[in-house]
Design a protein around this motif. Sequence first.
Motif, PDB file in Angstrom:
ATOM      1  N   ASP A   1      27.752  44.187  15.536  1.00 42.53           N
ATOM      2  CA  ASP A   1      26.848  43.173  14.912  1.00 42.53           C
ATOM      3  C   ASP A   1      25.907  42.625  15.909  1.00 42.53           C
ATOM      4  N   GLY A   2      26.211  43.331  17.419  1.00 45.36           N
ATOM      5  CA  GLY A   2      25.391  42.738  18.438  1.00 45.36           C
ATOM      6  C   GLY A   2      25.977  41.859  19.368  1.00 45.36           C
ATOM      7  N   THR A   3      26.866  41.486  19.123  1.00 49.14           N
ATOM      8  CA  THR A   3      27.711  40.361  20.002  1.00 49.14           C
ATOM      9  C   THR A   3      28.182  41.254  21.287  1.00 49.14           C
ATOM     10  N   GLY A   4      28.008  40.558  22.531  1.00 51.99           N
ATOM     11  CA  GLY A   4      28.366  41.178  23.773  1.00 51.99           C
ATOM     12  C   GLY A   4      29.569  40.694  24.380  1.00 51.99           C
TER      13      GLY A   4
ATOM     14  N   LYS B   1      34.303  46.228  35.920  1.00 57.90           N
ATOM     15  CA  LYS B   1      34.061  45.262  34.824  1.00 57.90           C
ATOM     16  C   LYS B   1      33.689  46.313  33.626  1.00 57.90           C
ATOM     17  N   ALA B   2      33.525  45.955  32.464  1.00 57.81           N
ATOM     18  CA  ALA B   2      32.977  46.800  31.267  1.00 57.81           C
ATOM     19  C   ALA B   2      32.301  45.848  30.326  1.00 57.81           C
ATOM     20  N   ASP B   3      31.139  46.145  30.304  1.00 60.48           N
ATOM     21  CA  ASP B   3      30.270  45.609  29.182  1.00 60.48           C
ATOM     22  C   ASP B   3      30.333  46.080  27.657  1.00 60.48           C
TER      23      ASP B   3
ATOM     24  N   SER C   1      27.351  31.715  20.346  1.00 62.17           N
ATOM     25  CA  SER C   1      27.886  30.879  21.254  1.00 62.17           C
ATOM     26  C   SER C   1      28.431  31.845  22.518  1.00 62.17           C
ATOM     27  N   GLU C   2      28.487  31.051  23.507  1.00 57.43           N
ATOM     28  CA  GLU C   2      28.788  31.636  24.825  1.00 57.43           C
ATOM     29  C   GLU C   2      29.906  31.105  25.524  1.00 57.43           C
ATOM     30  N   LEU C   3      31.022  31.776  25.870  1.00 58.10           N
ATOM     31  CA  LEU C   3      31.978  31.279  26.469  1.00 58.10           C
ATOM     32  C   LEU C   3      32.864  32.229  27.493  1.00 58.10           C
ATOM     33  N   THR C   4      33.804  31.390  28.133  1.00 55.18           N
ATOM     34  CA  THR C   4      34.769  32.404  28.966  1.00 55.18           C
ATOM     35  C   THR C   4      36.138  31.946  28.617  1.00 55.18           C
ATOM     36  N   VAL C   5      36.819  33.111  28.445  1.00 52.67           N
ATOM     37  CA  VAL C   5      38.484  32.508  28.378  1.00 52.67           C
ATOM     38  C   VAL C   5      39.135  33.403  29.367  1.00 52.67           C
ATOM     39  N   ILE C   6      40.235  32.545  29.907  1.00 49.50           N
ATOM     40  CA  ILE C   6      40.943  33.215  30.951  1.00 49.50           C
ATOM     41  C   ILE C   6      42.347  33.137  30.437  1.00 49.50           C
ATOM     42  N   SER C   7      43.365  34.221  30.635  1.00 50.07           N
ATOM     43  CA  SER C   7      44.429  34.406  30.079  1.00 50.07           C
ATOM     44  C   SER C   7      45.557  33.355  30.594  1.00 50.07           C
ATOM     45  N   GLY C   8      45.418  32.754  31.777  1.00 52.86           N
ATOM     46  CA  GLY C   8      46.369  31.864  32.117  1.00 52.86           C
ATOM     47  C   GLY C   8      47.232  32.347  33.314  1.00 52.86           C
ATOM     48  N   GLU C   9      47.176  33.721  33.844  1.00 55.00           N
ATOM     49  CA  GLU C   9      48.087  34.228  34.774  1.00 55.00           C
ATOM     50  C   GLU C   9      47.685  33.539  36.140  1.00 55.00           C
ATOM     51  N   LYS C  10      46.482  33.193  36.360  1.00 60.92           N
ATOM     52  CA  LYS C  10      46.156  32.569  37.806  1.00 60.92           C
ATOM     53  C   LYS C  10      46.055  31.002  37.444  1.00 60.92           C
ATOM     54  N   THR C  11      45.923  30.570  36.397  1.00 59.34           N
ATOM     55  CA  THR C  11      45.801  29.189  36.068  1.00 59.34           C
ATOM     56  C   THR C  11      46.919  28.426  35.595  1.00 59.34           C
TER      57      THR C  11
ATOM     58  N   HIS D   1      34.303  37.274  29.115  1.00 62.48           N
ATOM     59  CA  HIS D   1      32.939  36.416  28.748  1.00 62.48           C
ATOM     60  C   HIS D   1      32.350  36.632  27.589  1.00 62.48           C
ATOM     61  N   LYS D   2      32.299  36.048  26.583  1.00 57.90           N
ATOM     62  CA  LYS D   2      31.580  36.379  25.146  1.00 57.90           C
ATOM     63  C   LYS D   2      30.466  35.925  25.048  1.00 57.90           C
ATOM     64  N   MET D   3      29.440  36.856  25.034  1.00 55.26           N
ATOM     65  CA  MET D   3      27.924  36.580  25.061  1.00 55.26           C
ATOM     66  C   MET D   3      27.306  36.172  23.734  1.00 55.26           C
ATOM     67  N   PRO D   4      26.032  35.542  23.841  1.00 54.86           N
ATOM     68  CA  PRO D   4      25.577  35.204  22.421  1.00 54.86           C
ATOM     69  C   PRO D   4      24.969  36.566  21.909  1.00 54.86           C
ATOM     70  N   ARG D   5      24.999  36.421  20.536  1.00 58.48           N
ATOM     71  CA  ARG D   5      24.581  37.589  19.727  1.00 58.48           C
ATOM     72  C   ARG D   5      22.946  37.581  19.742  1.00 58.48           C
ATOM     73  N   THR D   6      22.444  38.237  20.938  1.00 65.45           N
ATOM     74  CA  THR D   6      21.127  38.443  20.911  1.00 65.45           C
ATOM     75  C   THR D   6      20.414  39.582  21.138  1.00 65.45           C
TER      76      THR D   6
END
Length: 218
Positions: free
Chosen positions: A81-84, A74-76, A157-167, A119-124
């Motif tokens: 702007d501080g968005t993770g 994984k990569a962080d 905001s905090e959210l997860t995005v899945i590309s759809g290959e598995k779902t 996973h898009k993390m909040p701008r903290t």
Amino acid sequence: FGALAAEVYFLLYDIPILRSPLGAGDSDRVPIAEMVSRQNEVRSQAPGELVWEAAKSGQTLFRRESILTLAQSKADIAFLDGTGLVVDENSLVQLEKNPSNDLAEFQRIVIRLLRGSVHKMPRTLSPKSSKGILPLSHSPVIEIDVGDSVTTVTPDSELTVISGEKTAEPQIFVGSGEATIHISEGAELTVRGGEYATLPPKGTRGKSVSVQSDSTWF
């Protein structure tokens, strides 16, 4: 042999950046983010290059650069702007800004999810300033492109995005904040914290988007 074949697949199959006419040394590359940390096998690829390089913690990332994670990796990433952003294993993303040139201020940070999940993390975090790169003085809109869908999210905001290959179909899970899915010209749909949306598969733009509540997922 199977592991090697899988790695070759992820490195070479259906990667749009391979078709770019620009080279890694072109002057239009601008800093967009920093690789805060990585786990196991993470690669980066400059626009127009065929070669993937091993990514390093603290590495400056540029617009139109691609990031690839292999199995159990994984990569962080932190944007200026501080968005993770956390790139999960077996994933491929491309980083961009809008306007896509050096002459204009950042209005949007664009994350193109080509494979896997993020996973898009909040701008903290504090805005990034590394190796003489000035951090952004404002919070640009965050855009996440997956399949044929364009989604904009609030910086906190905090959210997860899945590309759809598995779902079979791409999905967006919003933990907090809001995400706005741009379905077609003039049509938008808002997904709020505790909700998830199933997006149209690639090639079916205009198909209806379903939004459901599922707090057990988060």
